[in-house]
Design a protein around this motif. Structure first.
Motif, mmCIF file in Angstrom:
data_model
loop_
_atom_site.group_PDB
_atom_site.id
_atom_site.type_symbol
_atom_site.label_atom_id
_atom_site.label_comp_id
_atom_site.label_asym_id
_atom_site.label_seq_id
_atom_site.Cartn_x
_atom_site.Cartn_y
_atom_site.Cartn_z
ATOM 1 N N HIS A 34 0.836 -1.194 0.000
ATOM 2 C CA HIS A 34 0.000 0.000 0.000
ATOM 3 C C HIS A 34 0.872 1.246 0.000
ATOM 4 O O HIS A 34 1.947 1.262 0.588
ATOM 5 N N ASN A 35 0.397 2.295 -0.633
ATOM 6 C CA ASN A 35 1.017 3.616 -0.500
ATOM 7 C C ASN A 35 0.401 4.292 0.710
ATOM 8 O O ASN A 35 -0.810 4.249 0.925
ATOM 9 N N ARG A 36 1.255 4.894 1.522
ATOM 10 C CA ARG A 36 0.773 5.597 2.712
ATOM 11 C C ARG A 36 1.276 7.029 2.653
ATOM 12 O O ARG A 36 2.473 7.282 2.627
ATOM 13 N N ASP A 37 0.359 7.976 2.594
ATOM 14 C CA ASP A 37 0.718 9.392 2.607
ATOM 15 C C ASP A 37 0.965 9.827 4.049
ATOM 16 O O ASP A 37 0.292 9.370 4.973
ATOM 17 N N GLY A 44 1.290 19.811 9.517
ATOM 18 C CA GLY A 44 0.228 18.969 8.987
ATOM 19 C C GLY A 44 0.178 18.941 7.475
ATOM 20 O O GLY A 44 -0.719 18.340 6.890
ATOM 21 N N GLU A 45 1.131 19.592 6.817
ATOM 22 C CA GLU A 45 1.191 19.620 5.354
ATOM 23 C C GLU A 45 1.665 18.272 4.822
ATOM 24 O O GLU A 45 2.371 17.538 5.499
ATOM 25 N N TYR A 46 1.293 17.969 3.583
ATOM 26 C CA TYR A 46 1.733 16.748 2.928
ATOM 27 C C TYR A 46 3.255 16.744 2.804
ATOM 28 O O TYR A 46 3.861 17.720 2.362
ATOM 29 N N ALA A 47 3.905 15.629 3.199
ATOM 30 C CA ALA A 47 5.370 15.565 3.173
ATOM 31 C C ALA A 47 5.881 14.452 2.276
ATOM 32 O O ALA A 47 7.057 14.418 1.959
ATOM 33 N N GLY A 48 5.040 13.520 1.863
ATOM 34 C CA GLY A 48 5.517 12.463 0.984
ATOM 35 C C GLY A 48 4.661 11.213 1.070
ATOM 36 O O GLY A 48 3.617 11.187 1.716
#
Length: 88
Positions: A34-37, A44-48
């Motif tokens: 699975h891909n886990r964001d 709290g910003e998207y980091a990868g």
């Protein structure tokens, strides 16, 4: 174990016998994981995105069956630099 023959290019071209994910797995549905964001802890910003492999698949189980020759990256021509012309 579900063995398959695959062609690989790293670290060198070869045919390998490799383990593949179980298509009947209820967790990954045959994708192998699975891909886990994830986000930054402070903002709290998207980091990868991280890849989490499933328990039904071990991507390190592979055996080299046949090393393949490397293909040249450019056409090589072997011509005589002096040729057969007279020098005068």
């Amino acid at each position: 174990m579900r063995p398959r023959i695959r062609r690989t290019t790293w670290p060198r071209p070869a045919l390998v016998l490799t383990h593949t994910p179980d298509p009947a797995c209820l967790d990954c549905r045959g994708e192998g994981g699975h891909n886990r964001d994830y986000g930054d802890y402070d903002t709290g910003e998207y980091a990868g995105t991280e890849w989490e492999p499933c328990h039904c698949w071990d991507e390190t189980r592979r055996w080299t069956l046949l090393p393949l020759p490397r293909t040249p990256q450019w056409p090589r021509t072997h011509s005589d630099p002096w040729g057969d012309e007279p020098p005068f």
